[in-house]
Design a protein around this motif. Structure first.
Motif, PDB file in Angstrom:
ATOM      1  N   CYS A 281     -70.307 -10.873  55.252  1.00 31.00           N
ATOM      2  CA  CYS A 281     -71.503 -10.252  54.689  1.00 31.00           C
ATOM      3  C   CYS A 281     -72.203  -9.457  55.781  1.00 31.00           C
ATOM      4  CB  CYS A 281     -72.445 -11.326  54.126  1.00 31.00           C
ATOM      5  SG  CYS A 281     -74.053 -10.701  53.558  1.00 31.00           S
ATOM      6  N   TYR A 282     -72.549  -8.204  55.463  1.00 30.14           N
ATOM      7  CA  TYR A 282     -73.263  -7.357  56.411  1.00 30.14           C
ATOM      8  C   TYR A 282     -74.669  -7.007  55.923  1.00 30.14           C
ATOM      9  CZ  TYR A 282     -68.976  -6.779  59.086  1.00 30.14           C
ATOM     10  OH  TYR A 282     -67.852  -7.008  59.861  1.00 30.14           O
ATOM     11  N   LEU A 283     -75.162  -7.743  54.933  1.00 24.83           N
ATOM     12  CA  LEU A 283     -76.543  -7.564  54.499  1.00 24.83           C
ATOM     13  C   LEU A 283     -77.438  -8.390  55.404  1.00 24.83           C
ATOM     14  CD1 LEU A 283     -76.043  -7.766  50.621  1.00 24.83           C
ATOM     15  CD2 LEU A 283     -76.128  -5.730  52.083  1.00 24.83           C
ATOM     16  N   PRO A 284     -78.525  -7.808  55.943  1.00 24.59           N
ATOM     17  CA  PRO A 284     -79.355  -8.497  56.933  1.00 24.59           C
ATOM     18  C   PRO A 284     -79.896  -9.837  56.456  1.00 24.59           C
ATOM     19  CG  PRO A 284     -79.902  -6.171  56.845  1.00 24.59           C
ATOM     20  CD  PRO A 284     -78.975  -6.434  55.694  1.00 24.59           C
ATOM     21  N   VAL A 285     -79.888 -10.796  57.365  1.00 25.86           N
ATOM     22  CA  VAL A 285     -80.327 -12.160  57.056  1.00 25.86           C
ATOM     23  C   VAL A 285     -81.781 -12.192  56.622  1.00 25.86           C
ATOM     24  CG1 VAL A 285     -80.756 -14.447  58.055  1.00 25.86           C
ATOM     25  CG2 VAL A 285     -78.626 -13.241  58.573  1.00 25.86           C
ATOM     26  N   ASP A 286     -82.659 -11.465  57.331  1.00 29.67           N
ATOM     27  CA  ASP A 286     -84.085 -11.532  57.007  1.00 29.67           C
ATOM     28  C   ASP A 286     -84.372 -10.980  55.614  1.00 29.67           C
ATOM     29  OD1 ASP A 286     -83.521  -8.914  57.717  1.00 29.67           O
ATOM     30  OD2 ASP A 286     -85.445  -8.587  58.724  1.00 29.67           O
ATOM     31  N   LEU A 287     -83.668  -9.906  55.229  1.00 21.91           N
ATOM     32  CA  LEU A 287     -83.871  -9.359  53.889  1.00 21.91           C
ATOM     33  C   LEU A 287     -83.346 -10.307  52.819  1.00 21.91           C
ATOM     34  CD1 LEU A 287     -82.948  -5.573  54.357  1.00 21.91           C
ATOM     35  CD2 LEU A 287     -85.209  -6.645  54.382  1.00 21.91           C
ATOM     36  N   CYS A 288     -82.221 -10.958  53.095  1.00 22.87           N
ATOM     37  CA  CYS A 288     -81.662 -11.918  52.138  1.00 22.87           C
ATOM     38  C   CYS A 288     -82.603 -13.105  51.958  1.00 22.87           C
ATOM     39  CB  CYS A 288     -80.289 -12.401  52.606  1.00 22.87           C
ATOM     40  SG  CYS A 288     -78.984 -11.159  52.488  1.00 22.87           S
ATOM     41  N   ALA A 289     -83.182 -13.569  53.055  1.00 17.78           N
ATOM     42  CA  ALA A 289     -84.104 -14.705  52.970  1.00 17.78           C
ATOM     43  C   ALA A 289     -85.356 -14.327  52.175  1.00 17.78           C
ATOM     44  CB  ALA A 289     -84.483 -15.169  54.374  1.00 17.78           C
ATOM     45  N   GLU A 290     -85.864 -13.134  52.434  1.00 13.63           N
ATOM     46  CA  GLU A 290     -87.062 -12.666  51.729  1.00 13.63           C
ATOM     47  C   GLU A 290     -86.799 -12.521  50.233  1.00 13.63           C
ATOM     48  OE1 GLU A 290     -89.956  -8.712  51.694  1.00 13.63           O
ATOM     49  OE2 GLU A 290     -88.667  -9.123  53.420  1.00 13.63           O
ATOM     50  N   ALA A 291     -85.602 -12.084  49.867  1.00 13.11           N
ATOM     51  CA  ALA A 291     -85.264 -11.862  48.457  1.00 13.11           C
ATOM     52  C   ALA A 291     -84.662 -13.110  47.810  1.00 13.11           C
ATOM     53  CB  ALA A 291     -84.294 -10.699  48.339  1.00 13.11           C
ATOM     54  N   ARG A 292     -84.521 -14.177  48.582  1.00 13.22           N
ATOM     55  CA  ARG A 292     -83.929 -15.431  48.091  1.00 13.22           C
ATOM     56  C   ARG A 292     -82.500 -15.214  47.574  1.00 13.22           C
ATOM     57  NH1 ARG A 292     -87.706 -19.403  47.901  1.00 13.22           N
ATOM     58  NH2 ARG A 292     -89.912 -18.771  47.891  1.00 13.22           N
ATOM     59  N   VAL A 293     -81.736 -14.475  48.362  1.00 12.10           N
ATOM     60  CA  VAL A 293     -80.323 -14.249  48.069  1.00 12.10           C
ATOM     61  C   VAL A 293     -79.507 -14.954  49.147  1.00 12.10           C
ATOM     62  CG1 VAL A 293     -78.474 -12.524  47.919  1.00 12.10           C
ATOM     63  CG2 VAL A 293     -80.719 -12.051  46.913  1.00 12.10           C
ATOM     64  N   SER A 294     -78.681 -15.908  48.746  1.00 12.65           N
ATOM     65  CA  SER A 294     -77.878 -16.663  49.706  1.00 12.65           C
ATOM     66  C   SER A 294     -76.573 -15.937  50.006  1.00 12.65           C
ATOM     67  CB  SER A 294     -77.565 -18.055  49.158  1.00 12.65           C
ATOM     68  OG  SER A 294     -76.693 -17.978  48.047  1.00 12.65           O
ATOM     69  N   GLN A 295     -75.921 -16.336  51.093  1.00 10.46           N
ATOM     70  CA  GLN A 295     -74.626 -15.757  51.412  1.00 10.46           C
ATOM     71  C   GLN A 295     -73.612 -16.076  50.315  1.00 10.46           C
ATOM     72  OE1 GLN A 295     -73.025 -16.077  55.410  1.00 10.46           O
ATOM     73  NE2 GLN A 295     -75.069 -16.359  56.267  1.00 10.46           N
ATOM     74  N   GLU A 296     -73.712 -17.239  49.723  1.00 10.37           N
ATOM     75  CA  GLU A 296     -72.798 -17.589  48.646  1.00 10.37           C
ATOM     76  C   GLU A 296     -72.987 -16.665  47.441  1.00 10.37           C
ATOM     77  OE1 GLU A 296     -70.262 -19.569  48.494  1.00 10.37           O
ATOM     78  OE2 GLU A 296     -70.532 -20.151  50.595  1.00 10.37           O
ATOM     79  N   ASP A 297     -74.233 -16.244  47.202  1.00 14.22           N
ATOM     80  CA  ASP A 297     -74.475 -15.274  46.133  1.00 14.22           C
ATOM     81  C   ASP A 297     -73.742 -13.961  46.415  1.00 14.22           C
ATOM     82  OD1 ASP A 297     -76.107 -17.081  44.844  1.00 14.22           O
ATOM     83  OD2 ASP A 297     -77.969 -16.258  45.666  1.00 14.22           O
ATOM     84  N   VAL A 298     -73.797 -13.555  47.691  1.00 17.05           N
ATOM     85  CA  VAL A 298     -73.128 -12.317  48.086  1.00 17.05           C
ATOM     86  C   VAL A 298     -71.614 -12.468  47.950  1.00 17.05           C
ATOM     87  CG1 VAL A 298     -72.729 -10.679  49.965  1.00 17.05           C
ATOM     88  CG2 VAL A 298     -75.004 -11.680  49.649  1.00 17.05           C
ATOM     89  N   TYR A 299     -71.088 -13.605  48.413  1.00 16.36           N
ATOM     90  CA  TYR A 299     -69.650 -13.840  48.328  1.00 16.36           C
ATOM     91  C   TYR A 299     -69.174 -13.884  46.872  1.00 16.36           C
ATOM     92  CZ  TYR A 299     -70.256 -15.346  53.188  1.00 16.36           C
ATOM     93  OH  TYR A 299     -70.575 -15.421  54.521  1.00 16.36           O
ATOM     94  N   SER A 300     -70.020 -14.398  45.990  1.00 16.62           N
ATOM     95  CA  SER A 300     -69.655 -14.539  44.581  1.00 16.62           C
ATOM     96  C   SER A 300     -69.903 -13.269  43.774  1.00 16.62           C
ATOM     97  CB  SER A 300     -70.440 -15.706  43.954  1.00 16.62           C
ATOM     98  OG  SER A 300     -70.160 -16.916  44.626  1.00 16.62           O
ATOM     99  N   GLY A 301     -70.557 -12.287  44.384  1.00 19.36           N
ATOM    100  CA  GLY A 301     -70.823 -11.031  43.684  1.00 19.36           C
ATOM    101  C   GLY A 301     -71.899 -11.147  42.633  1.00 19.36           C
TER     102      GLY A 301
END
Length: 394
Positions: A281-301
């Motif tokens: 995943c190359y989406l920034p960690v801070d933006l994912c945390a702010e938007a409540r998007v987990s890495q597993e969400d990204v991996y699962s599409g």
């Protein structure tokens, strides 16, 4: 219209098939003056770019024939370093480190005129020790034209960046060399073929950034970290392309830095689905945390409003750099617009991404704008590249 139809994709494939014979003829003309052992090396570079980086292959073949060999060699080097991580099947990171170190040693040997027996290294050595063109990309260029971004009003937010300079630095120990020798002097017109017009630091920076990404596969902490990776890879390649065209100009360097960052960030966005399949995943960690998007969400599409907001923020950063690179177009010297043609693919992808409301998993977006090394591209993209090249814009 932001996208293209499937018929256009098929037409692009047919265009590519019909053009293969002409491509072979053009190759023979472009490399006629190169000795046969080196022609095989350059042929390998061309095939690598055609297979793995077709969007850039499209614009490189539009360049004057004297400029194509160095551009293909440089882009093949970029591909080889990018493929290291994919080629390492072992979980031992030392295997990848050995391969990256081999490329560091190879670049030093290339500068010393003793390249290892690898086609890309041989091609680079020939390029570095040959006299450079005097702005060879200058055909069909209008340096006074104003270039506006493609498309109309969008909801892009602005971004800022810092421009880094490219200075020459030393390298590491040489690896095994081939029996092909390279003489830095050239008797033609009394010119001197100095390899140092190509900054060694740019090669080193690309290798270092690739290796750091390989050793630490965690997502970037923030947009700045993402931007630094793009600057360390794509921007350095842009600087080398300017050197290949014989262009040394402050505004051109400035535009190359912006366009490189835009291209690097866009490439990572373009590959979101492919990276997710490999649990990257190359989406920034801070933006994912702010938007409540987990890495597993990204991996699962999983496409949520939070994910769209993240992608929008990342795309806005790329768009800001693209706009700045285009704003500088009227100040660039003759020949610079040609090597800035990667901007066409960047702009088209960002427009298409906005058209699907910033969903990087959209099947149509991936199919039409994925940029995979399939040896094909939408005919609308091919025609757009030709149009910009003829106008001297990007």
């Amino acid at each position: 219209m932001h996208g293209v139809c499937s018929k256009s994709i098929k037409a692009g494939r047919i265009w590519g098939l019909l053009g293969q014979g002409r491509a072979r003829q053009a190759f023979n003309r472009s490399y006629a003056a190169i000795p046969e052992p080196l022609r095989s090396a350059f042929s390998f570079c061309v095939q690598q770019v055609r297979q793995y980086d077709y969007l850039n292959y499209v614009w490189v073949v539009q360049m004057p024939k004297e400029l194509r060999p160095p551009l293909f060699a440089l882009r093949a080097f970029n591909i080889e370093t990018a493929l290291v991580a994919d080629s390492v099947r072992s979980k031992e990171s030392v295997v990848g480190q050995i391969r990256f170190q081999w490329w560091r040693d190879a670049i030093k040997s290339v500068y010393d005129g003793r390249p290892p027996n690898h086609p890309v290294a041989l091609a680079l050595a020939h390029v570095l020790h040959s006299p450079g063109p005097a702005a060879a990309a200058g055909a069909a260029v209008n340096t006074h034209g104003h270039v506006a971004p493609d498309g109309g009003e969008t909801r892009w937010s602005s971004g800022s960046c810092n421009i880094s300079s490219c200075d020459s630095v030393g390298g590491d120990a040489a690896s095994r060399s081939t029996d092909v020798s390279f003489d830095a002097s050239n008797g033609d017109r009394g010119t001197s073929a100095s390899p140092f017009r190509y900054s060694r630091y740019c090669f080193k920076r690309i290798i270092d950034c690739r290796e750091a990404d390989f050793l630490d596969p965690q997502p970037p902490l923030d947009l700045q970290a993402l931007e630094q990776y793009a600057e360390g890879t794509s921007s350095q390649l842009m600087y080398l392309q300017l050197a290949a065209a014989g262009i040394k100009h402050r505004d051109a360097d400035h535009a190359a830095s912006h366009l490189g960052r835009a291209a690097g960030i866009t490439t990572l966005l373009r590959g979101t689905a492919i990276h997710a399949a490999s649990r990257r995943c190359y989406l920034p960690v801070d933006l994912c945390a702010e938007a409540r998007v987990s890495q597993e969400d990204v991996y699962s599409g999983i496409v949520s409003e939070g994910l769209r907001d993240i992608v929008h923020n990342v795309a806005s950063l790329a768009k800001g750099h693209l706009d700045e690179a285009r704003r500088l177009a009227s100040r660039l010297p003759t020949g610079a617009a040609g090597v800035m043609l990667p901007a066409v693919a960047v702009g088209r992808y960002l427009q298409a991404l906005e058209a699907v409301n910033f969903n990087p998993y959209d099947p149509k977006l991936i199919r039409e704008q994925g940029g995979s090394g399939s040896g094909s591209a939408p005919i609308s993209y091919i025609l757009a590249v030709k149009w910009h090249h003829l106008r001297g814009t990007y």
